[in-house]
Enzyme design. Sequence first.
Site, PDB file in Angstrom:
ATOM      1  CG  HIS A  84      -8.211  35.784  75.119  1.00  9.41           C
ATOM      2  ND1 HIS A  84      -7.813  36.676  76.079  1.00  9.41           N
ATOM      3  CD2 HIS A  84      -7.667  36.226  73.974  1.00  9.41           C
ATOM      4  CE1 HIS A  84      -7.072  37.615  75.535  1.00  9.41           C
ATOM      5  NE2 HIS A  84      -6.953  37.365  74.249  1.00  9.41           N
ATOM      6  CG  ASP A 206      -7.744  36.200  79.580  1.00  6.41           C
ATOM      7  OD1 ASP A 206      -7.474  35.052  79.201  1.00  6.41           O
ATOM      8  OD2 ASP A 206      -8.254  37.067  78.832  1.00  6.41           O
ATOM      9  CB  SER A 622      -3.753  38.563  74.007  1.00  7.37           C
ATOM     10  OG  SER A 622      -4.870  39.342  74.217  1.00  7.37           O
TER      11      SER A 622
HETATM   12  N1  ARG Z   1     -10.595  42.026  74.388  1.00  8.37           N
HETATM   13  C1  ARG Z   1      -9.559  41.025  74.504  1.00  8.37           C
HETATM   14  C2  ARG Z   1      -8.880  40.837  73.150  1.00  8.37           C
HETATM   15  O1  ARG Z   1      -9.079  41.638  72.287  1.00  8.37           O
HETATM   16  C3  ARG Z   1     -10.086  39.734  75.051  1.00  8.37           C
HETATM   17  C4  ARG Z   1     -10.940  38.936  74.124  1.00  8.37           C
HETATM   18  C5  ARG Z   1     -11.417  37.622  74.662  1.00  8.37           C
HETATM   19  N2  ARG Z   1     -12.470  37.762  75.651  1.00  8.37           N
HETATM   20  C6  ARG Z   1     -13.802  37.869  75.367  1.00  8.37           C
HETATM   21  N3  ARG Z   1     -14.648  38.014  76.351  1.00  8.37           N
HETATM   22  N4  ARG Z   1     -14.288  37.815  74.146  1.00  8.37           N
HETATM   23  O2  ARG Z   1      -8.497  39.802  72.679  1.00  8.37           O
HETATM   24  N1  GLU Z   2      -7.179  40.896  73.898  1.00 13.29           N
HETATM   25  C1  GLU Z   2      -6.285  41.387  72.889  1.00 13.29           C
HETATM   26  C2  GLU Z   2      -5.478  40.282  72.197  1.00 13.29           C
HETATM   27  O1  GLU Z   2      -5.978  39.224  71.939  1.00 13.29           O
HETATM   28  C3  GLU Z   2      -5.411  42.418  73.473  1.00 13.29           C
HETATM   29  C4  GLU Z   2      -6.248  43.584  73.703  1.00 13.29           C
HETATM   30  C5  GLU Z   2      -5.861  44.746  72.816  1.00 13.29           C
HETATM   31  O2  GLU Z   2      -6.296  44.792  71.661  1.00 13.29           O
HETATM   32  O3  GLU Z   2      -5.119  45.555  73.347  1.00 13.29           O
HETATM   33  O4  GLU Z   2      -4.369  40.465  71.783  1.00 13.29           O
END
Ligand code: ARG
Ligand code: GLU
Length: 687
Positions: A84, A206, A622
């Site tokens: 991502h 990921d 991330s």
């Molecule tokens: N929750 C993770 C973050 O905050 C992954 C986000 C990307 N993935 C998604 N399915 N939207 O960035």
């Molecule tokens: N998916 C998150 C990012 O893009 C990390 C997840 C979190 O917030 O801990 O950094």
Amino acid sequence: MKKKLLTLLLSLAVLLPATADEGMWLPSLISGRMKEMRAKGFRLSTEDIYSINRASMKDAVVLFGGFCTGEIVSKEGLVLTNHHCGYDAIQFHSSVEHDYLTHGFWARNRQEELPNEGLYVRILVRMEDVTEQLAAGQTAQAIIEAAKAEGKGYQASIEQMYYGNQQFLFVYQQFDDVRLVGAPPSSIGKFGGDTDNWIWPRHTGDFSLFRIYADANNEPAAYSTDNVPYQPKRHFKVSTQGVKEGDFTMIYGFPGNTQQYITSDAVKYIQHRSDPMKIDLRTRRLEIIGKAQEADPKVRIQYAAKHANIANAWKKWQGEVMGLERLNTIFKKESYEARFRAWALDKPEYAHLLDSLEAAYASVADRYYLEELKNETLRTIELAKLAGRTVAALKLDPKSEKRQEALREVEALYKNYDVNVDRALTQCVLAGFAEYCPAESYPKNLQSLIAKHGGTVEAYTEYLYANSRFTSLEKAQEATIETLLLDPAYLLYLAVRNTQGRLPRNLSNVAAIGRWYKPYLKALMEFDPERAFFPDANMTLRVSYGSIAGYEYADGEYHIPHTTIDGIIAKDNPEIYDYDIPQSLRNLYATKDYGRWAVEMNGRQTVPVCFLATNHTTGGNSGSPVLNGRGELVGINFDRTWRSTMSDIDFDPTLCRNIAVDIRYVLMVIDRIGGAGYLVDEMLASK
Ligand code: ARG
Ligand code: GLU
């Protein structure tokens, strides 16, 4: 004298025991945590983590594109980050003929690695406490300029710690030639999609691969075919030994934003006003997009990234509200503040602080709320954005390259635009804005636009989409600039544009409030000398440590900290987009021919996929390397569980878990799905 005391307190603060695993520590001050880290299983030294005299781990961690973290994993500048995080680059290179998002991308050799305009990585050269220099009268500008002049591609900034009680200079070397090397199909890299986002058990691969290029002297240079792979001072050794429950883990990366020291007033604002408003408005938008996506496969693709973006924070905020309620954070903060108040009573310097903060919140909150509301409504209207962007492009010199580029960008926006979806969204956010906005704050120019054209949000939206030329690229291109300047969407753009300002990242960082936090933090350190204070995350390099651990998800329901390929197969469903894995992965599972990637878990041959740990992380982490006690790479961080998201405000060691993809799954996918075993060899050969 006072300054000396503060300096003493700040240096003491990092020596104190923290509540288990809480904290995001500055690497240059990590020695204060070393005792605890060693007790948990860390085998290396302070100097291995951060040193300016010799190569250390910090030389292998990169700020990836300014919003994520990445890690260098070979002698030749190979970088791992999340899928991502690399998504825009992967999408940019994708076309109908070469659909890398769907099928994945694997460069078969260096020549096939793809350049990415605008993508950069930064490596920290050094960090330095400059509080005293600044107090002595040196200007920030002078310090920054001097640092930038130290080397090629050097960038520098001064960042505030503890609301400005301490200021640090960060010097980076920035590399602008970063090429895409590999990415799994989205059905692996985004497996589970928004359904599994923030959720455990998780089975997402990921990750994506990039390579840093440098000039012949190993220095940063703009993209050129003459550039060669960057030779890092240090890279991470990849461990295929795996991790088990209880093992030490360390995360080294760039967390973006936390608010550990805010008062109960600020938590009330987040929990009772801001989050609920934002969640409600996003629920409505997601429903519109989701329905349209179900009805039309074209819309599903067009709005996939938009849906993911809106849904990510939407889901996180829900977890945050739930977590704050569950931890009773407001009540805990109120009790803490009552004790502080009693302590400060006879200290004129501090006695007024909580009242000053309370008054500041009371005077600023409504204004900030209105800005947040506009961000969630008026500023999301795509038709107005398209109008603004198109007109701005057309105003550029007709012969200029800039104009062509700007117009190409607008064209790209239309590719992911559906007028029916957009009409419904516009009506939805105009109605939502009116509902939440106090009458006296409602923008006059917007009011008169609606009054002139139908009088209601419904009638105005009808009028807008019936008469605007920006509803399609063709119609906009046929019109003259004179017509476009009078277009109803452009007029709407002007009405909402005037209201656009850049928000400080939190209400508590608005200057009128933040000014009180500086003395408040200083006072807290005197009041609560037992507490280990770490500076809030602010996109600067941090270390957090913890261990592999499951957690009690619900009464009697324990979640173990590992998932395997068996769980992927259990979720696999060709009918459901988010769970439709590539046939090659099904085949692999069917033959169980995992080769060197097979491990035995619970008495069966399988492949590990994701794991949970107790590291304190947030957005920006991330792509961060997850390291074992010997500093070897065992995983890539990419998420937290839903129930931990209040850790940005209140960390709970029994509940808060970060989610990482196991490096062995990453290697297996590169090798067996991507057929790019030479990259695995490159990583594993690099000792
Ligand atoms: N929750 C993770 C973050 O905050 C992954 C986000 C990307 N993935 C998604 N399915 N939207 O960035
Ligand atoms: N998916 C998150 C990012 O893009 C990390 C997840 C979190 O917030 O801990 O950094």
